[in-house]
Design an enzyme around this catalytic site. Structure first.
Site, PDB file in Angstrom:
ATOM      1  CE1 TYR A  55     -20.322  14.935  -3.884  1.00  0.00           C
ATOM      2  CE2 TYR A  55     -22.654  16.167  -3.404  1.00  0.00           C
ATOM      3  CZ  TYR A  55     -21.306  15.258  -2.949  1.00  0.00           C
ATOM      4  OH  TYR A  55     -21.207  15.355  -1.409  1.00  0.00           O
ATOM      5  CB  SER A  81     -24.683  14.567  -0.567  1.00  0.00           C
ATOM      6  OG  SER A  81     -24.850  15.775  -0.863  1.00  0.00           O
ATOM      7  CE  LYS A 113     -21.049  11.703  -2.170  1.00  0.00           C
ATOM      8  NZ  LYS A 113     -19.837  10.974  -1.084  1.00  0.00           N
TER       9      LYS A 113
END
Ligand code: UDP
Length: 331
Positions: free
Chosen positions: A141, A117, A145
Site C-alpha cells: 500500500y 499517506s 503511494k
C-alpha cells in the site's frame, strides 16, 4: 463555471470533501464506480458513474464537464490486504491513477490534489515525522503511494502538472452533522470496529500486537478528523490556484494514541463495554506513526479544529448509530 472533479467522492474522505467544497461555493462532479462507495453519500454536486480502469469513461467525463481541478480519493487503503493481494493495489492505486493523469493532460487540466499517506515513510527514524524523512514504505500500500508521488513529480517537471500530495495519517471521525461518514463492508479499521463492539455488533476487538516498543505495547497512530482533512484539500486547492509550488504535506495532529487508548476512549464516549483480545501483529504495521504538520500549517495555513480523540470518536459514534441498521444487516 468550471468544476472540481472529485474522484472517489462516494467514499469516506471524498464525500466529506465534496460537502465542504459545495458549502464553499465550488461546483463539484463526483466520479466513482461505486465498487466500495455509496451513491447516497455522493449527495452534493453532480454524479458521473465511471471507472478509472476505463479511459473512455474518463474521456467522456472530461468532455461533459468543464473541470478546473481534480482531487483523487479513489484508492484501496487496507495495509493488510495490500500484503496478501498486491496486484489489486498496484493496478488500482498506480495504473488507474496514470489513466486519470493522462485524461487530465488530454483535457488540459493541470491542478491535482492527491490522497497520499504517511505509509510512504515506512518505519520512521524519528517522531513526529516531517516531510524531509526519506520514502521507505514497508508494505505494498505504502509503495503504491510512493510510486504515485514519484510519477507526480515527473509529470510536474515534464508536463507542468501542479499538485499537492496530502499525506494523511489515520483518517477518522465523521461529518459532525452525520450526513456522511465511514461505511466500509467489510470493515477493518480500528475505530469503526471498536464502535461495533461497543454497540454489541461484534463480541470483541482484536488488538494486533501487544509487544511493540511503545508505552503500552500496542501501536501508536495519529488520528486526524476527516473534516480537518477536507479543509486541508480546500486550502491546498486555493494554494495551487494562487500559483503555489507543487509538493507533499503531512496531515496529522502530532499526537499518537495507542490501540488501547482508542478502545478506552471509545468505551467512554459510547458508554459501552468493549472486550479486548490480544492477537498477533498484523504484517506491514509500523510500531508508531505520528506526523508533524508544521509544513501544512506554515504554507497552507491549515489548523485542525476537531483534534481531540473524544471529539473524533463522538462524531464517529453519531454516524455509527445512524447507520446501525445497515451495519447489522451486513453481519
Ligand atoms: N488495529 C487493531 N485491531 C483491529 C484493527 C486495527 O489492533 O481490529 C490496529 C492496527 O494494527 C493499527 C491501528 O489499529 O496499529 C490502526 O489500524 P487501522 O486499520 O485503523 O488503520 P491503518 O493504520 O492501517 O491505516
Amino acid at each position: 463555471m468550471s468544476k472540481v472533479l472529485i474522484v472517489g467522492g462516494a467514499g469516506y474522505i471524498g464525500s466529506h470533501a465534496n460537502k465542504l467544497f459545495t458549502a464553499k461555493g465550488y461546483k463539484t462532479v463526483v466520479f466513482d464506480n461505486l465498487s466500495t462507495g455509496h451513491r447516497r453519500l455522493a449527495r452534493w454536486g453532480e454524479f458521473f458513474k465511471g471507472d478509472l480502469a476505463n479511459p473512455a469513461d474518463l474521456a467522456r467525463c472530461f468532455k461533459k464537464h468543464k473541470i478546473s481541478a481534480v482531487m483523487h480519493f479513489s484508492a484501496f487503503a487496507y495495509v493488510g490486504e495490500s500484503v496478501t493481494d498486491p496486484a489489486k493495489y498496484y493496478r488500482n492505486n498506480v495504473a488507474n491513477t496514470i489513466n486519470l493523469l493522462d485524461a487530465m493532460r488530454a483535457a488540459r487540466v493541470n491542478k491535482f490534489i492527491f490522497s497520499s499517506s504517511c505509509a510512504v515513510y515506512g518505519v520512521p527514524a524519528r517522531l513526529p515525522m516531517p516531510e524531509t524523512l526519506p520514502f521507505a514504505p514497508v508494505n505494498p500500500y505504502g509503495r503504491t503511494k510512493k510510486m504515485v508521488e514519484e510519477i507526480l513529480a515527473d509529470y510536474s517537471a515534464a508536463y507542468g502538472l501542479k499538485y499537492a500530495a496530502l499525506r494523511y495519517f489515520n483518517a477518522a471521525g465523521a461529518d459532525p452533522a452525520a450526513e456522511t461518514g465511514e461505511l466500509h463492508f467489510p470493515e477493518t479499521h480500528l475505530i469503526p470496529l471498536a464502535l461495533d463492539a461497543a454497540a454489541g455488533l461484534r463480541k470483541n476487538i482484536k488488538v494486533f500486537g501487544s509487544n511493540y516498543p511503545t508505552p503500552d505495547g500496542t501501536c501508536l497512530r495519529d488520528y486526524i478528523h476527516v473534516t480537518d482533512l477536507a479543509e486541508a484539500h480546500l486550502l491546498a486547492l486555493r494554494y495551487l490556484e494562487k500559483g503555489g509550488a507543487s509538493g507533499g504535506f503531512n496531515l496529522g495532529n502530532g499526537k499518537g494514541f495507542s490501540v488501547l487508548d482508542v478502545v478506552h476512549a471509545a468505551e467512554k464516549v459510547t458508554g459501552g463495554k468493549i472486550t479486548v483480545v490480544m492477537a498477533p501483529r498484523r504484517p506491514g504495521d509500523p510500531p508508531a506513526l505520528v506526523g508533524s504538520a508544521a509544513r501544512a500549517r506554515r504554507i497552507l495555513g491549515w489548523r485542525p479544529s476537531r483534534y481531540k480523540l473524544e471529539t473524533i470518536l463522538a462524531d464517529a459514534w453519531r454516524w455509527h448509530r445512524k447507520t446501525l441498521k445497515e451495519r447489522t444487516c451486513q453481519k
